[in-house]
Enzyme design. Structure first.
Site, PDB file in Angstrom:
ATOM      1  N   PRO A 108       0.835  -1.213   0.000  1.00 11.90           N
ATOM      2  CA  PRO A 108       0.000   0.000   0.000  1.00 11.90           C
ATOM      3  C   PRO A 108       0.865   1.258   0.000  1.00 11.90           C
ATOM      4  O   PRO A 108       1.433   1.641   1.017  1.00 11.90           O
ATOM      5  CB  PRO A 108      -0.804  -0.128   1.305  1.00 11.90           C
ATOM      6  CG  PRO A 108       0.055  -0.973   2.198  1.00 11.90           C
ATOM      7  CD  PRO A 108       0.800  -1.914   1.299  1.00 11.90           C
ATOM      8  N   ASP A 136       5.691   3.093   2.214  1.00 13.67           N
ATOM      9  CA  ASP A 136       4.977   1.837   2.466  1.00 13.67           C
ATOM     10  C   ASP A 136       4.118   2.061   3.713  1.00 13.67           C
ATOM     11  O   ASP A 136       4.630   2.213   4.823  1.00 13.67           O
ATOM     12  CB  ASP A 136       5.988   0.711   2.699  1.00 13.67           C
ATOM     13  CG  ASP A 136       5.318  -0.640   2.930  1.00 13.67           C
ATOM     14  OD1 ASP A 136       4.088  -0.677   3.142  1.00 13.67           O
ATOM     15  OD2 ASP A 136       6.041  -1.656   2.922  1.00 13.67           O
ATOM     16  N   HIS A 137       2.788   2.084   3.515  1.00 16.68           N
ATOM     17  CA  HIS A 137       1.892   2.415   4.632  1.00 16.68           C
ATOM     18  C   HIS A 137       1.879   1.325   5.703  1.00 16.68           C
ATOM     19  O   HIS A 137       1.394   1.560   6.832  1.00 16.68           O
ATOM     20  CB  HIS A 137       0.467   2.660   4.119  1.00 16.68           C
ATOM     21  CG  HIS A 137      -0.243   3.759   4.845  1.00 16.68           C
ATOM     22  ND1 HIS A 137      -0.037   4.046   6.177  1.00 16.68           N
ATOM     23  CD2 HIS A 137      -1.168   4.670   4.412  1.00 16.68           C
ATOM     24  CE1 HIS A 137      -0.804   5.057   6.543  1.00 16.68           C
ATOM     25  NE2 HIS A 137      -1.486   5.469   5.480  1.00 16.68           N
ATOM     26  N   ARG A 138       2.378   0.154   5.399  1.00 16.58           N
ATOM     27  CA  ARG A 138       2.473  -0.893   6.428  1.00 16.58           C
ATOM     28  C   ARG A 138       3.546  -0.553   7.454  1.00 16.58           C
ATOM     29  O   ARG A 138       3.499  -1.022   8.598  1.00 16.58           O
ATOM     30  CB  ARG A 138       2.802  -2.242   5.782  1.00 16.58           C
ATOM     31  CG  ARG A 138       1.769  -2.720   4.768  1.00 16.58           C
ATOM     32  CD  ARG A 138       2.268  -3.953   4.039  1.00 16.58           C
ATOM     33  NE  ARG A 138       3.544  -3.699   3.364  1.00 16.58           N
ATOM     34  CZ  ARG A 138       4.247  -4.636   2.718  1.00 16.58           C
ATOM     35  NH1 ARG A 138       3.782  -5.880   2.666  1.00 16.58           N
ATOM     36  NH2 ARG A 138       5.378  -4.337   2.131  1.00 16.58           N
ATOM     37  N   LEU A 181       5.061   2.929   7.554  1.00 20.90           N
ATOM     38  CA  LEU A 181       5.153   4.355   7.824  1.00 20.90           C
ATOM     39  C   LEU A 181       3.779   5.016   7.775  1.00 20.90           C
ATOM     40  O   LEU A 181       2.862   4.524   7.111  1.00 20.90           O
ATOM     41  CB  LEU A 181       6.068   5.036   6.797  1.00 20.90           C
ATOM     42  CG  LEU A 181       7.492   4.495   6.656  1.00 20.90           C
ATOM     43  CD1 LEU A 181       8.209   5.202   5.519  1.00 20.90           C
ATOM     44  CD2 LEU A 181       8.263   4.650   7.953  1.00 20.90           C
TER      45      LEU A 181
END
Length: 433
Positions: free
Chosen positions: A221, A392-394, A396
């Site tokens: 994501p 990377d939303h996982r 950050l």
């Protein structure tokens, strides 16, 4: 003793390779450490070393052919060794289609053969046979008649399609190697102009890019943050450095140094998502995207926090020269913890970069433009540049990325910070729950 020579698997992204050129031919004597062939991987052209001694009894893969990693490509043995059993194994492999074997001859860069350390080839005993001598003599006669021309696989494919004789072309690549651009310059009436579409074979690098970007963009994501940086002071610094006799200082050097400074201040950006934990990297290893004919490669500046501005500049110059000639070692283009892509020289104002796992962040840098800026009640011209951080939303969140961009921006707008000594906060990689 019989030595099996297989296509090596050099990196995690390499699934196949191309035999660019054979340096030894059937019937030639071979000593351990001799260069057998040039192999094109997904990122570079490497030399394939032999771990066995004897005679190159059989070449199973012609030049220009793509081969899966682990596949048998040649056999080395003594003149009276029986290699029929080894060749029979190849036929059985084609029928059974097993997984690639782990044994392989050692690949090494042309200029630095001592830097690679792949698994050694596995020799097997063969029974002696008087018919082997006849086989070697016959195959050697056929091979010696071939004209050895250095050309990239894509150049060979295009030359064959356009019915162009490679011996009439002067190569512009490394060591006179013929590249695709040399062939395109000889095409007077391409099929595309005649109303027909052309299918151009993918290079190994392009195949690797397709695999990696697909595996990144789909499951990871992404989110993106963009800011604008005033580059007036940075440009003054570059001119002052040049006046002091240090030579021209590229913007890329400033970007790498500013990113290193920002990563030291915000180590939460220098991480990788590991499933059940975040791995915070001890070293700041920054990759820089370099465009090549076949695609792109990302040389890595190791331990950026421990190097000053001039050291970074010297290392970048060296890596870029060798990247253009595809002479980097795997250690020099793999394992970055953060990456920078700059398209400003192509007059691109703004773009976003696809993350290269396991990196959690990547910086895309656009062109420096002179634009009118309001300062109080006055309008003045200023050098401005847009940068976009892919995250990377996982691993950050937006606020973390924003703080990183603030530090990156400040370092370029107040470039004296680029000369400050940097120290990382941790000594070892560690997992964060």
């Amino acid at each position: 003793m019989i030595t099996r020579v297989v296509m090596p698997k050099l990196t995690d992204t390499m699934e196949e390779g191309v035999v660019v050129a054979w340096k030894k031919h059937e019937g030639d004597a071979v000593d351990s450490g001799d260069i057998l062939a040039e192999i094109e991987t997904d990122k570079a052209v490497l030399d394939l070393e032999s771990f066995g001694s004897g005679v190159l009894r059989k070449v199973l893969v012609p030049e220009g052919e793509t081969v899966k990693a682990g596949k048998l490509i040649a056999v080395i043995g003594e003149q009276d060794d029986d290699i029929e059993a080894t060749l029979a194994e190849t036929s059985e492999e084609k029928t059974a289609a097993p997984e690639p074997q782990k044994d392989s001859a050692a690949p090494s860069p042309k200029q630095k053969p001592s830097q690679t350390s792949p698994a050694p080839s596995t020799p097997t005993k063969g029974e002696k046979s008087g018919s082997a001598k006849k086989e070697v003599q016959a195959t050697k006669a056929d091979t010696s008649q071939e004209v050895r021309i250095k050309a990239s696989p894509r150049a060979k494919a295009l030359a064959k399609e356009q019915e162009i004789d490679l011996s009439t072309i002067t190569g512009s690549g490394p060591e006179g190697r013929i590249v695709e651009a040399d062939i395109q310059g000889q095409v007077k009436t391409p099929k595309a102009l005649e109303g027909e579409a052309q299918d151009i074979p993918l290079s190994q690098m392009r195949k690797a890019i397709a695999r990696v970007t697909t595996s990144s963009k789909a499951p990871v994501p992404h989110f993106y943050l963009t800011t604008e940086v005033a580059m007036d002071q940075a440009e003054r610094l570059r001119k002052q450095m040049e006046e002091l006799g240090n030579g021209p200082l590229s913007l890329t050097v400033l970007f790498v140094r500013a990113a290193a400074l920002a990563l030291v201040r915000h180590p939460e950006i220098n991480v990788s998502f590991m499933g059940e934990a975040l791995r915070r990297h001890a070293a700041i290893d920054i990759g820089i995207a370099v465009a090549l004919e076949e695609g792109l490669i990302t040389p890595v500046i190791r331990d950026c926090a421990g190097k000053n501005l001039l050291q970074v500049a010297e290392e970048i110059r060296d890596l870029f020269v060798r990247a253009k000639s595809q002479q980097l070692t795997p250690e020099e283009y793999a394992g970055a913890t953060f990456s920078i892509s700059n398209l400003g020289m192509y007059e691109v104002d703004n773009f976003i970069a696809v993350l290269m796992p396991p990196q959690a962040a990547s910086l895309a840098i656009g062109a420096v433009n002179i634009v009118p800026v309001a300062r109080g009640r006055a309008i003045k011209l200023s050098r401005r540049m847009k940068v976009t951080l892919s995250c990377d939303h996982r691993a950050l969140d937006g606020a973390q990325g924003a703080r990183f961009l603030q530090s990156f921006k400040r370092a370029l707008e107040k470039p004296l910070e680029l000369f400050l000594p940097l120290k990382t906060r941790s000594k070892n990689n560690h997992e964060i729950d």
